[in-house]
Design a protein around this motif. Sequence first.
Motif, PDB file in Angstrom:
ATOM      1  N   SER A 146       0.743  -1.203   0.160  1.00  0.00           N
ATOM      2  CA  SER A 146      -0.035  -0.147  -0.018  1.00  0.00           C
ATOM      3  C   SER A 146       0.972   1.321   0.070  1.00  0.00           C
ATOM      4  CB  SER A 146      -1.002   0.091   1.159  1.00  0.00           C
ATOM      5  OG  SER A 146      -0.080   0.148   2.498  1.00  0.00           O
ATOM      6  N   GLN A 147       2.002   1.181   0.465  1.00  0.00           N
ATOM      7  CA  GLN A 147       2.840   2.302   0.329  1.00  0.00           C
ATOM      8  C   GLN A 147       3.288   2.741  -1.298  1.00  0.00           C
ATOM      9  OE1 GLN A 147       4.979   3.728   3.326  1.00  0.00           O
ATOM     10  NE2 GLN A 147       2.975   3.029   4.222  1.00  0.00           N
ATOM     11  N   TYR A 148       2.983   2.113  -1.972  1.00  0.00           N
ATOM     12  CA  TYR A 148       3.434   2.373  -3.383  1.00  0.00           C
ATOM     13  C   TYR A 148       2.085   2.702  -4.111  1.00  0.00           C
ATOM     14  CZ  TYR A 148       7.566   0.456  -1.829  1.00  0.00           C
ATOM     15  OH  TYR A 148       8.637   0.216  -0.822  1.00  0.00           O
ATOM     16  N   ASP A 149       1.062   2.882  -3.385  1.00  0.00           N
ATOM     17  CA  ASP A 149      -0.093   3.413  -4.073  1.00  0.00           C
ATOM     18  C   ASP A 149      -0.185   4.924  -4.250  1.00  0.00           C
ATOM     19  OD1 ASP A 149      -2.594   3.196  -5.300  1.00  0.00           O
ATOM     20  OD2 ASP A 149      -3.488   2.351  -3.749  1.00  0.00           O
ATOM     21  N   SER A 150      -1.092   5.625  -4.763  1.00  0.00           N
ATOM     22  CA  SER A 150      -0.937   7.189  -4.854  1.00  0.00           C
ATOM     23  C   SER A 150      -0.826   7.563  -3.284  1.00  0.00           C
ATOM     24  CB  SER A 150      -2.350   7.600  -5.444  1.00  0.00           C
ATOM     25  OG  SER A 150      -2.571   6.943  -6.921  1.00  0.00           O
ATOM     26  N   PRO A 151      -0.262   8.957  -3.319  1.00  0.00           N
ATOM     27  CA  PRO A 151       0.031   9.552  -2.099  1.00  0.00           C
ATOM     28  C   PRO A 151      -1.347   9.935  -1.454  1.00  0.00           C
ATOM     29  CG  PRO A 151       1.299  10.354  -3.680  1.00  0.00           C
ATOM     30  CD  PRO A 151       0.372   9.679  -4.566  1.00  0.00           C
ATOM     31  N   GLY A 157      -2.173  17.172  -5.248  1.00  0.00           N
ATOM     32  CA  GLY A 157      -2.269  18.775  -5.732  1.00  0.00           C
ATOM     33  C   GLY A 157      -0.840  19.243  -6.048  1.00  0.00           C
ATOM     34  N   LYS A 158       0.182  18.699  -5.900  1.00  0.00           N
ATOM     35  CA  LYS A 158       1.507  19.417  -5.863  1.00  0.00           C
ATOM     36  C   LYS A 158       2.272  19.068  -7.335  1.00  0.00           C
ATOM     37  CE  LYS A 158       2.080  19.308  -1.040  1.00  0.00           C
ATOM     38  NZ  LYS A 158       2.582  18.852   0.288  1.00  0.00           N
ATOM     39  N   ASN A 159       1.698  18.111  -7.945  1.00  0.00           N
ATOM     40  CA  ASN A 159       2.703  17.587  -9.042  1.00  0.00           C
ATOM     41  C   ASN A 159       1.815  17.851 -10.463  1.00  0.00           C
ATOM     42  OD1 ASN A 159       4.710  16.355  -7.528  1.00  0.00           O
ATOM     43  ND2 ASN A 159       3.216  14.859  -6.990  1.00  0.00           N
ATOM     44  N   ARG A 160       2.166  17.172 -11.796  1.00  0.00           N
ATOM     45  CA  ARG A 160       1.990  17.463 -13.006  1.00  0.00           C
ATOM     46  C   ARG A 160       0.546  17.377 -13.262  1.00  0.00           C
ATOM     47  NH1 ARG A 160       4.931  19.589 -17.337  1.00  0.00           N
ATOM     48  NH2 ARG A 160       6.651  19.415 -16.119  1.00  0.00           N
ATOM     49  N   LEU A 161      -0.152  16.212 -12.576  1.00  0.00           N
ATOM     50  CA  LEU A 161      -1.499  15.927 -12.865  1.00  0.00           C
ATOM     51  C   LEU A 161      -2.357  15.380 -11.804  1.00  0.00           C
ATOM     52  CD1 LEU A 161      -0.272  13.187 -15.877  1.00  0.00           C
ATOM     53  CD2 LEU A 161      -1.376  15.694 -16.243  1.00  0.00           C
ATOM     54  N   ASP A 162      -1.932  15.464 -10.700  1.00  0.00           N
ATOM     55  CA  ASP A 162      -2.863  15.174  -9.619  1.00  0.00           C
ATOM     56  C   ASP A 162      -3.375  16.664  -8.939  1.00  0.00           C
ATOM     57  OD1 ASP A 162      -0.918  15.786  -6.767  1.00  0.00           O
ATOM     58  OD2 ASP A 162       0.006  15.194  -8.744  1.00  0.00           O
ATOM     59  N   SER A 163      -4.772  16.433  -8.674  1.00  0.00           N
ATOM     60  CA  SER A 163      -5.409  17.567  -7.914  1.00  0.00           C
ATOM     61  C   SER A 163      -5.775  17.263  -6.434  1.00  0.00           C
ATOM     62  CB  SER A 163      -6.461  18.077  -8.921  1.00  0.00           C
ATOM     63  OG  SER A 163      -6.092  18.455  -9.994  1.00  0.00           O
ATOM     64  N   TYR A 164      -6.368  18.254  -5.746  1.00  0.00           N
ATOM     65  CA  TYR A 164      -6.631  17.774  -4.589  1.00  0.00           C
ATOM     66  C   TYR A 164      -7.944  17.124  -4.585  1.00  0.00           C
ATOM     67  CZ  TYR A 164      -8.718  18.495   0.188  1.00  0.00           C
ATOM     68  OH  TYR A 164      -9.204  18.400   1.583  1.00  0.00           O
ATOM     69  N   ASN A 165      -8.077  15.998  -3.850  1.00  0.00           N
ATOM     70  CA  ASN A 165      -9.099  14.889  -3.784  1.00  0.00           C
ATOM     71  C   ASN A 165      -9.090  14.014  -4.928  1.00  0.00           C
ATOM     72  OD1 ASN A 165     -10.160  15.319  -1.191  1.00  0.00           O
ATOM     73  ND2 ASN A 165     -11.641  16.829  -1.812  1.00  0.00           N
ATOM     74  N   ALA A 166      -8.047  14.283  -6.052  1.00  0.00           N
ATOM     75  CA  ALA A 166      -7.757  13.738  -7.100  1.00  0.00           C
ATOM     76  C   ALA A 166      -6.334  13.015  -7.132  1.00  0.00           C
ATOM     77  CB  ALA A 166      -7.977  14.448  -8.390  1.00  0.00           C
ATOM     78  N   VAL A 168      -3.162  10.619  -7.817  1.00  0.00           N
ATOM     79  CA  VAL A 168      -2.679   9.889  -8.980  1.00  0.00           C
ATOM     80  C   VAL A 168      -1.377   9.280  -8.675  1.00  0.00           C
ATOM     81  CG1 VAL A 168      -1.167  10.602 -11.181  1.00  0.00           C
ATOM     82  CG2 VAL A 168      -3.417  11.624 -10.652  1.00  0.00           C
ATOM     83  N   LEU A 169      -1.387   7.808  -9.225  1.00  0.00           N
ATOM     84  CA  LEU A 169      -0.317   7.013  -9.070  1.00  0.00           C
ATOM     85  C   LEU A 169       0.661   7.277 -10.513  1.00  0.00           C
ATOM     86  CD1 LEU A 169      -0.103   3.381  -8.031  1.00  0.00           C
ATOM     87  CD2 LEU A 169       1.491   4.181  -9.812  1.00  0.00           C
ATOM     88  N   TYR A 170       1.929   8.076 -10.172  1.00  0.00           N
ATOM     89  CA  TYR A 170       2.853   7.923 -10.969  1.00  0.00           C
ATOM     90  C   TYR A 170       3.701   6.851 -11.227  1.00  0.00           C
ATOM     91  CZ  TYR A 170       1.131  13.137 -11.143  1.00  0.00           C
ATOM     92  OH  TYR A 170       0.619  14.225 -10.945  1.00  0.00           O
ATOM     93  N   GLY A 171       4.135   6.331 -12.514  1.00  0.00           N
ATOM     94  CA  GLY A 171       5.287   5.367 -12.501  1.00  0.00           C
ATOM     95  C   GLY A 171       5.785   5.584 -13.969  1.00  0.00           C
ATOM     96  N   SER A 172       6.682   4.674 -14.440  1.00  0.00           N
ATOM     97  CA  SER A 172       7.232   4.429 -15.658  1.00  0.00           C
ATOM     98  C   SER A 172       7.897   3.290 -15.774  1.00  0.00           C
ATOM     99  CB  SER A 172       8.417   5.722 -15.748  1.00  0.00           C
ATOM    100  OG  SER A 172       8.895   5.474 -17.183  1.00  0.00           O
ATOM    101  N   LEU A 296       3.583   7.136 -16.772  1.00  0.00           N
ATOM    102  CA  LEU A 296       2.074   6.781 -16.478  1.00  0.00           C
ATOM    103  C   LEU A 296       1.717   7.629 -15.422  1.00  0.00           C
ATOM    104  CD1 LEU A 296       2.567   2.865 -16.754  1.00  0.00           C
ATOM    105  CD2 LEU A 296       1.517   4.281 -18.487  1.00  0.00           C
ATOM    106  N   ALA A 297       0.319   8.079 -15.438  1.00  0.00           N
ATOM    107  CA  ALA A 297      -0.350   8.420 -14.459  1.00  0.00           C
ATOM    108  C   ALA A 297      -1.775   7.759 -14.381  1.00  0.00           C
ATOM    109  CB  ALA A 297      -0.524  10.074 -14.703  1.00  0.00           C
ATOM    110  N   LEU A 298      -1.955   7.104 -12.948  1.00  0.00           N
ATOM    111  CA  LEU A 298      -3.060   6.069 -13.083  1.00  0.00           C
ATOM    112  C   LEU A 298      -4.066   6.974 -12.171  1.00  0.00           C
ATOM    113  CD1 LEU A 298      -1.696   2.425 -13.264  1.00  0.00           C
ATOM    114  CD2 LEU A 298      -2.459   4.270 -14.856  1.00  0.00           C
ATOM    115  N   PHE A 299      -5.256   7.100 -12.248  1.00  0.00           N
ATOM    116  CA  PHE A 299      -6.236   7.943 -11.608  1.00  0.00           C
ATOM    117  C   PHE A 299      -6.597   7.113 -10.405  1.00  0.00           C
ATOM    118  CE2 PHE A 299      -7.454   9.882 -15.525  1.00  0.00           C
ATOM    119  CZ  PHE A 299      -6.516  10.838 -15.715  1.00  0.00           C
ATOM    120  N   GLY A 300      -6.858   7.847  -9.238  1.00  0.00           N
ATOM    121  CA  GLY A 300      -7.227   7.088  -7.995  1.00  0.00           C
ATOM    122  C   GLY A 300      -6.210   6.376  -7.176  1.00  0.00           C
ATOM    123  N   ARG A 301      -6.765   5.369  -6.626  1.00  0.00           N
ATOM    124  CA  ARG A 301      -5.518   4.375  -5.791  1.00  0.00           C
ATOM    125  C   ARG A 301      -5.739   3.032  -6.251  1.00  0.00           C
ATOM    126  NH1 ARG A 301      -7.141   8.380  -1.551  1.00  0.00           N
ATOM    127  NH2 ARG A 301      -5.203   9.529  -1.178  1.00  0.00           N
TER     128      ARG A 301
END
Length: 332
Positions: A146-151, A157-166, A168-172, A296-301
Amino acid sequence: MDADQIGVVEANACPNCGALDGKKLSSEALEALAHRFFVWGSLWRCRYGAAPVITFNQHQKTCIDFSPWLAPDIKLFERLLGVGFFHYGPRLWMVGEIEPLKALQKFRTRQAVIERVLSEYPTTSLRPGLIFYRIRIGPSAPAEPSQYDSPPSAFAGKNRLDSYNAPVLYGSSDLQICVHECRVTTEDEVYVATLTPKSSLRLLDLTALLKEENVTEFESLDMAVHMLFLAGKHAYKITREIAAAVRNAGFDGVVYPSYFSLLRLGAMPFQTVYGISHRRIPQYQKNEQAKAIPNLALFGRPIEAGTVAVQSINKLIISRVAYDFHFGPAAF
């Protein structure tokens, strides 16, 4: 040092100085050296886009006052290549004068361009069995999936594609890109999770090069999105709204070009031929497409939701760092 990288070992005497040892430069290599140092080396970045300040050709004489230590080399380039160096006046698309990009920067015109992004960019799938990586620095429980899910929402809301209450799990799929994106230092305890989707995920592919017809760079949606993802944090408000629209359209996430794509590949940004972007020239488009390293930017958790599985977790040891670099004029 630049000349040494480009030159080749040649036993014949140098036609310029007569030296038998050392590396030699052909006319083609000498021209490549001039471009690398003076053109790429004078690249000026603005909020969106970039353009060289200096260029050279065989039709103009040198009209720039370079630093005195460059004077002997300038004369050598002039004599052997028959060129002159002068200040470059770029076509304005290179510094962000692109209509869709300008529209994205204005709240009242942004939505229309975002709707074009949704309709004109292709859909792709992230299928089970395909792996990608997620880096964490100093997780509280490194072996816990679970430590590797979205924050948590508090960090959204601090990075390129995530927002408050939205979130994003970033990966590559490029592990080196993951390390660089996370700004890892030697003092960090770094862990990497290898992830794979449990079912096919539907993503909007923003790494695609759009082959637009009857459109110049000034009207190009492709150029607008290309510049947007090579821009810094000032572009985040726009990219977050694009991500929100993609999420609302029912996608599971976004494939987007890493900000560090060109640095990873050692490629000059916004390359042109006579002011025409390589992205607009058919024979260069395959090469330009390859310059976009996908993130990759995957929405939610998705780990919590069960749509993404953690295959393994390992500690990541940074054992060596190397830099490739070249030079440019300090003043001109």
